[in-house]
Design a protein around this motif. Structure first.
Motif, PDB file in Angstrom:
ATOM      1  N   HIS A 168      -5.922 -32.401  32.965  1.00 33.01           N
ATOM      2  CA  HIS A 168      -5.400 -31.919  31.680  1.00 33.01           C
ATOM      3  C   HIS A 168      -6.454 -31.305  30.769  1.00 33.01           C
ATOM      4  O   HIS A 168      -6.124 -30.824  29.693  1.00 33.01           O
ATOM      5  CB  HIS A 168      -4.695 -33.056  30.941  1.00 33.01           C
ATOM      6  N   THR A 169      -7.722 -31.350  31.173  1.00 30.93           N
ATOM      7  CA  THR A 169      -8.798 -30.787  30.359  1.00 30.93           C
ATOM      8  C   THR A 169      -9.678 -29.889  31.215  1.00 30.93           C
ATOM      9  O   THR A 169     -10.088 -30.276  32.310  1.00 30.93           O
ATOM     10  CB  THR A 169      -9.660 -31.903  29.733  1.00 30.93           C
ATOM     11  N   ASN A 185     -13.271 -28.287  31.297  1.00 29.53           N
ATOM     12  CA  ASN A 185     -14.598 -28.482  30.710  1.00 29.53           C
ATOM     13  C   ASN A 185     -15.500 -27.329  31.156  1.00 29.53           C
ATOM     14  O   ASN A 185     -15.742 -27.159  32.352  1.00 29.53           O
ATOM     15  CB  ASN A 185     -15.166 -29.822  31.174  1.00 29.53           C
ATOM     16  N   ASP A 215      -9.989 -35.392  33.164  1.00 32.14           N
ATOM     17  CA  ASP A 215      -8.885 -36.105  32.512  1.00 32.14           C
ATOM     18  C   ASP A 215      -7.585 -35.981  33.292  1.00 32.14           C
ATOM     19  O   ASP A 215      -6.527 -35.676  32.728  1.00 32.14           O
ATOM     20  CB  ASP A 215      -8.667 -35.634  31.062  1.00 32.14           C
ATOM     21  N   TYR A 250     -17.771 -26.714  26.052  1.00 34.45           N
ATOM     22  CA  TYR A 250     -16.508 -26.632  25.324  1.00 34.45           C
ATOM     23  C   TYR A 250     -15.415 -27.227  26.199  1.00 34.45           C
ATOM     24  O   TYR A 250     -15.330 -26.917  27.395  1.00 34.45           O
ATOM     25  CB  TYR A 250     -16.170 -25.184  24.966  1.00 34.45           C
ATOM     26  N   LYS A 251     -14.590 -28.092  25.602  1.00 32.54           N
ATOM     27  CA  LYS A 251     -13.485 -28.715  26.319  1.00 32.54           C
ATOM     28  C   LYS A 251     -12.154 -28.186  25.784  1.00 32.54           C
ATOM     29  O   LYS A 251     -11.900 -28.252  24.590  1.00 32.54           O
ATOM     30  CB  LYS A 251     -13.534 -30.237  26.149  1.00 32.54           C
ATOM     31  N   PHE A 252     -11.330 -27.674  26.685  1.00 29.47           N
ATOM     32  CA  PHE A 252      -9.964 -27.262  26.363  1.00 29.47           C
ATOM     33  C   PHE A 252      -9.068 -28.431  26.743  1.00 29.47           C
ATOM     34  O   PHE A 252      -8.767 -28.645  27.920  1.00 29.47           O
ATOM     35  CB  PHE A 252      -9.581 -26.006  27.152  1.00 29.47           C
ATOM     36  N   LYS A 253      -8.672 -29.232  25.755  1.00 32.32           N
ATOM     37  CA  LYS A 253      -7.927 -30.464  26.004  1.00 32.32           C
ATOM     38  C   LYS A 253      -6.419 -30.227  25.999  1.00 32.32           C
ATOM     39  O   LYS A 253      -5.931 -29.262  25.422  1.00 32.32           O
ATOM     40  CB  LYS A 253      -8.283 -31.511  24.945  1.00 32.32           C
ATOM     41  N   ASN A 254      -5.702 -31.164  26.649  1.00 36.35           N
ATOM     42  CA  ASN A 254      -4.234 -31.162  26.682  1.00 36.35           C
ATOM     43  C   ASN A 254      -3.664 -29.838  27.185  1.00 36.35           C
ATOM     44  O   ASN A 254      -2.736 -29.283  26.594  1.00 36.35           O
ATOM     45  CB  ASN A 254      -3.657 -31.504  25.304  1.00 36.35           C
ATOM     46  N   GLN A 255      -4.229 -29.348  28.271  1.00 38.37           N
ATOM     47  CA  GLN A 255      -3.775 -28.080  28.852  1.00 38.37           C
ATOM     48  C   GLN A 255      -2.695 -28.329  29.894  1.00 38.37           C
ATOM     49  O   GLN A 255      -2.722 -29.320  30.620  1.00 38.37           O
ATOM     50  CB  GLN A 255      -4.951 -27.340  29.493  1.00 38.37           C
ATOM     51  N   SER A 290     -12.993 -19.927  23.580  1.00 40.81           N
ATOM     52  CA  SER A 290     -13.477 -20.664  22.414  1.00 40.81           C
ATOM     53  C   SER A 290     -13.866 -19.681  21.317  1.00 40.81           C
ATOM     54  O   SER A 290     -13.799 -18.463  21.502  1.00 40.81           O
ATOM     55  CB  SER A 290     -14.708 -21.495  22.804  1.00 40.81           C
TER      56      SER A 290
END
Length: 84
Positions: free
Chosen positions: A8-9, A11, A5, A50-55, A37
């Motif tokens: 910004h993410t 994965n 992304d 697991y996705k850490f979004k908007n980082q 997580s």
């Protein structure tokens, strides 16, 4: 572990190929800060993503983390955020 992304993410993917079930947390490390997580029980043949979004990763090197209950933390090689 991958950065997607536009940078910004984060994965994180873990596939268990053998052995007994384990309780794990997936995550990443940026500098001295760890992001993890919730805990999941993973058994042979399972794949967990697991996705850490908007980082806010900046131009950092990111390390994937696998925290295994009663066994400690394991890290991937570093991956530079090219989306900065």
């Amino acid at each position: 572990m991958g950065i997607i992304d536009g940078g910004h993410t984060v994965n994180v993917v873990y596939g268990k190929t053998g052995g007994s079930p384990v309780t794990v947390k997936l995550g990443y490390r940026k500098g001295n800060t760890k992001h993890l997580s919730n805990a999941y029980t993973v058994k042979k043949g399972d794949t967990k993503t697991y996705k850490f979004k908007n980082q806010n990763l900046g131009c950092s090197t990111i390390y994937g983390l696998l925290a295994v209950a009663d066994q400690g933390n394991f890290e991937t090689p570093g991956l530079h955020n090219t989306g900065c």
